[in-house]
Design an enzyme around this catalytic site. Structure first.
Site, PDB file in Angstrom:
ATOM      1  N   ASP A  37      30.649 -17.963  44.050  1.00  0.00           N
ATOM      2  CA  ASP A  37      29.273 -17.837  43.587  1.00  0.00           C
ATOM      3  C   ASP A  37      28.531 -19.110  43.969  1.00  0.00           C
ATOM      4  O   ASP A  37      29.158 -20.158  44.168  1.00  0.00           O
ATOM      5  CB  ASP A  37      29.213 -17.627  42.066  1.00  0.00           C
ATOM      6  CG  ASP A  37      27.924 -16.954  41.622  1.00  0.00           C
ATOM      7  OD1 ASP A  37      26.849 -17.606  41.688  1.00  0.00           O
ATOM      8  OD2 ASP A  37      27.963 -15.779  41.218  1.00  0.00           O
ATOM      9  N   ASN A  90      29.903  -8.714  46.493  1.00  0.00           N
ATOM     10  CA  ASN A  90      29.026  -8.320  45.394  1.00  0.00           C
ATOM     11  C   ASN A  90      27.762  -9.149  45.231  1.00  0.00           C
ATOM     12  O   ASN A  90      26.807  -8.697  44.594  1.00  0.00           O
ATOM     13  CB  ASN A  90      29.837  -8.367  44.087  1.00  0.00           C
ATOM     14  CG  ASN A  90      28.970  -8.186  42.866  1.00  0.00           C
ATOM     15  OD1 ASN A  90      28.522  -7.087  42.567  1.00  0.00           O
ATOM     16  ND2 ASN A  90      28.708  -9.276  42.160  1.00  0.00           N
ATOM     17  N   TYR A 156      14.530  -5.739  49.265  1.00  0.00           N
ATOM     18  CA  TYR A 156      15.727  -5.305  48.547  1.00  0.00           C
ATOM     19  C   TYR A 156      16.178  -3.942  49.059  1.00  0.00           C
ATOM     20  O   TYR A 156      17.357  -3.728  49.351  1.00  0.00           O
ATOM     21  CB  TYR A 156      15.419  -5.247  47.048  1.00  0.00           C
ATOM     22  CG  TYR A 156      16.618  -4.978  46.176  1.00  0.00           C
ATOM     23  CD1 TYR A 156      17.557  -5.972  45.934  1.00  0.00           C
ATOM     24  CD2 TYR A 156      16.805  -3.742  45.572  1.00  0.00           C
ATOM     25  CE1 TYR A 156      18.659  -5.740  45.124  1.00  0.00           C
ATOM     26  CE2 TYR A 156      17.897  -3.500  44.762  1.00  0.00           C
ATOM     27  CZ  TYR A 156      18.822  -4.496  44.532  1.00  0.00           C
ATOM     28  OH  TYR A 156      19.911  -4.268  43.730  1.00  0.00           O
ATOM     29  N   LYS A 160      19.772  -3.149  50.985  1.00  0.00           N
ATOM     30  CA  LYS A 160      20.766  -2.259  50.376  1.00  0.00           C
ATOM     31  C   LYS A 160      21.018  -1.012  51.221  1.00  0.00           C
ATOM     32  O   LYS A 160      22.156  -0.516  51.283  1.00  0.00           O
ATOM     33  CB  LYS A 160      20.336  -1.895  48.955  1.00  0.00           C
ATOM     34  CG  LYS A 160      20.292  -3.092  48.007  1.00  0.00           C
ATOM     35  CD  LYS A 160      21.629  -3.828  47.937  1.00  0.00           C
ATOM     36  CE  LYS A 160      21.654  -4.911  46.868  1.00  0.00           C
ATOM     37  NZ  LYS A 160      22.963  -5.590  46.778  1.00  0.00           N
TER      38      LYS A 160
END
Length: 280
Positions: A37, A90, A156, A160
């Site tokens: 992260d 992720n 976005y 995606k």
């Protein structure tokens, strides 16, 4: 991939939200963890939690948009554990703007994390997973916004949709090679995470000031924030992910109403209709 105990999971965007829930669930399944992260504080907290629970864990601050950083993550993972069995790409961010209000820096940031974070992960890990020859699984986090076009989320949506098609192509690539590695693409609708506040990780000059946006974009941003706050929990998403991995299921849709919305979009295309504005 049904047997997880003793296997190794790599999870990006692990410090909170869906990534943290997946990490906790993986630990509960007896897996060793490699956590990545950009949030060092959150990463350290989760790594401490895992260590206290006796889970073998490697945590490395990683900017997934940086190819060299992801290469270093892969090097560290294989050096520590010798293999990777579950790869969860992720990490994700969002900007709520209409397409003409989205700046070049917005595009670079969103595509860098959401899309190249996935492609960097695949490039760095898949060859070594193939070389190892062991059964494995890859989960790429997209969104229902990778199957439906949502207002005021231009970058976005694009990122995606890209993750979905890359995941579909990855599935075909691995299948044609007879590889023992499954693929899933995670397409959740609203989940209680801090995705609406992801700009906190940007330089202050690049953070979105709602006052500079059109009224429609401001309203859409507020609606998205409310929808996220009313969403399902990250733990529910993690449950769906592990069910899909066990069943070797490709598409992971976490909300029942999403299927009906996807069907409407497909019908729009097949019947040459204008896009339907959907609520999901």
């Amino acid at each position: 991939m049904k047997e997880l105990s003793g296997k190794v999971a790599v999870i990006t965007g692990a410090a909170e939200g869906i990534g943290r829930a997946i990490a906790r669930r993986a630990a509960g399944e007896g897996m060793s963890l490699v956590l990545a992260d950009i949030d060092q504080g959150g990463l350290d907290a989760l790594a401490g939690e895992m260590a206290a629970a006796g889970t073998a864990c490697l945590a490395l601050r990683t900017d997934v948009s940086d190819p060299q950083a992801v290469d270093a993550l892969a090097d560290a993972a294989f050096a520590r554990f010798g293999a990777v069995h579950l790869l969860v790409n992720n990490a994700g961010v969002a900007v709520a703007k209409s397409v003409w209000e989205t700046t070049p820096r917005d595009w670079d940031w969103v595509m860098g994390v959401n899309f190249h974070g996935v492609t960097n992960g695949l490039r760095a890990f898949v060859p070594r997973m193939l070389e190892g020859g062991q059964p494995g699984h890859i989960v790429n986090t997209a969104s229902i916004a990778g199957l439906l076009s949502v207002p005021a989320l231009a970058a976005y949506n694009a990122s995606k949709f890209a993750v979905v098609t890359v995941s579909e192509g990855l599935h075909h690539d691995l299948t044609l090679r007879g590889a023992p590695i499954g693929v899933s693409v995670l397409c959740p609708s609203w989940v209680k995470t801090r995705i609406a506040d992801s700009s906190r990780h940007r330089a202050e000059a690049d953070r979105v000031d709602p006052a500079t946006l059109s009224g429609v974009s401001q309203k859409a941003g507020l609606a998205i924030l409310k929808a996220v706050e009313a969403g399902i929990t990250p733990e529910q998403v993690a449950d769906s992910v592990f069910e899909a991995v066990a069943e070797e299921r490709f598409y992971i849709l976490t909300h029942p109403q999403s299927r009906a919305a996807v069907e409407i979009r497909m019908t729009d295309i097949l019947q040459d209709r204008k896009p339907t504005l959907l609520s999901f």
